[in-house]
Scaffold this active site. Sequence first.
Site, PDB file in Angstrom:
ATOM      1  CG  ASP A  39      -1.808  -0.970   1.204  1.00  0.00           C
ATOM      2  OD1 ASP A  39      -2.256  -1.561   0.110  1.00  0.00           O
ATOM      3  OD2 ASP A  39      -2.222  -1.400   2.294  1.00  0.00           O
ATOM      4  CE1 TYR A  67       3.961  -6.682   4.544  1.00  0.00           C
ATOM      5  CE2 TYR A  67       3.644  -8.939   5.541  1.00  0.00           C
ATOM      6  CZ  TYR A  67       3.480  -8.080   4.556  1.00  0.00           C
ATOM      7  OH  TYR A  67       3.097  -8.511   3.492  1.00  0.00           O
ATOM      8  CG  ASP A  81      -4.775   1.881   6.304  1.00  0.00           C
ATOM      9  OD1 ASP A  81      -5.320   2.907   6.269  1.00  0.00           O
ATOM     10  OD2 ASP A  81      -4.318   1.514   5.354  1.00  0.00           O
ATOM     11  NE  ARG A 182      -4.372  -2.739   4.747  1.00  0.00           N
ATOM     12  CZ  ARG A 182      -5.077  -2.384   3.749  1.00  0.00           C
ATOM     13  NH1 ARG A 182      -5.961  -1.454   3.741  1.00  0.00           N
ATOM     14  NH2 ARG A 182      -5.269  -3.170   2.489  1.00  0.00           N
TER      15      ARG A 182
END
Length: 300
Positions: A39, A67, A81, A182
């Site tokens: 993203d 991540y 988010d 997310r």
Amino acid sequence: MNSGILLVDKPQGITSHDVVARVRKAAGTRKVGHAGTLDPLATGLLVLGLNSSTRLLTFLVGLDKTYEATIRLGVSTTSDDSEGEVTATADASGVADAAVDSGIADLTGPISQVPTTVSAIKVGGRRAYDLAREGVEVELKARDVVVSEFVVLDRREAVSDDGVAVRDLDVRVSCSSGTYVRALARDLGAALGVGGHLTALRRTRVGSFDVADAAVLEGIEVEPALLAPAAVASSLFPVWSMTSDEATDLGHGKRPAVGLADTEGPVAAVTASGDLAGLVSVRGGRAVPIVNFPTDEVRA
């Protein structure tokens, strides 16, 4: 421009397609693709393929990923988010560390996860995020994913823009392909009764590829940064070291004998000169081509 795999450290605020466009310009080729998007909010490792190595990307998309992220407890948003609109707030100052740890433990291992509504998943042929932006209510089906690691690196008390007492968690997540970090933030906040969303996300690993080895996009020099397709394939799959005659036969669509046990997954067919001829499966002791690489790009 040679064929190869390129690791790029994507900066924040641009799309993965923007990265592809810049690499196309820098490399002077239209044949550039990626193995999984990030993203605009996210930074970190983006794996690209150039020229014939775009054929390898299909086999890289499904690799596990790691991540580093920041989860804000106490605020829920439409996109899970910080780019979405705030939908609810709650005082998170009373959430105990033990409760956070218990909630994270419940989200570790094989889990069933409903992807975030603002995602690239297709619903009726259209992206979920496009439908959501048009106000269409999107219901996505839960999917089975594996979160192999979900650990808290740091915890901080903070105050949101709305003056709400929140808690920020810096976390590291290692997971199977298709996992939405997310959604982990959303589900952790929901389980704790205060809501949650992601404020930062950085991808540090894709399979054996590490962001520490990635090139910076600004002023990128593509050629020196390319990873040879044979080296990449050999790091992921068993290797069949071919003779020149076997390479010729494979290129002509024949099925040479292979001194390997039968396989379900790919085997890297590497020529005597160290080039990648293609990926094959082994059936009945013979090589069955999965994908071949063109001689003018790979074995020139």
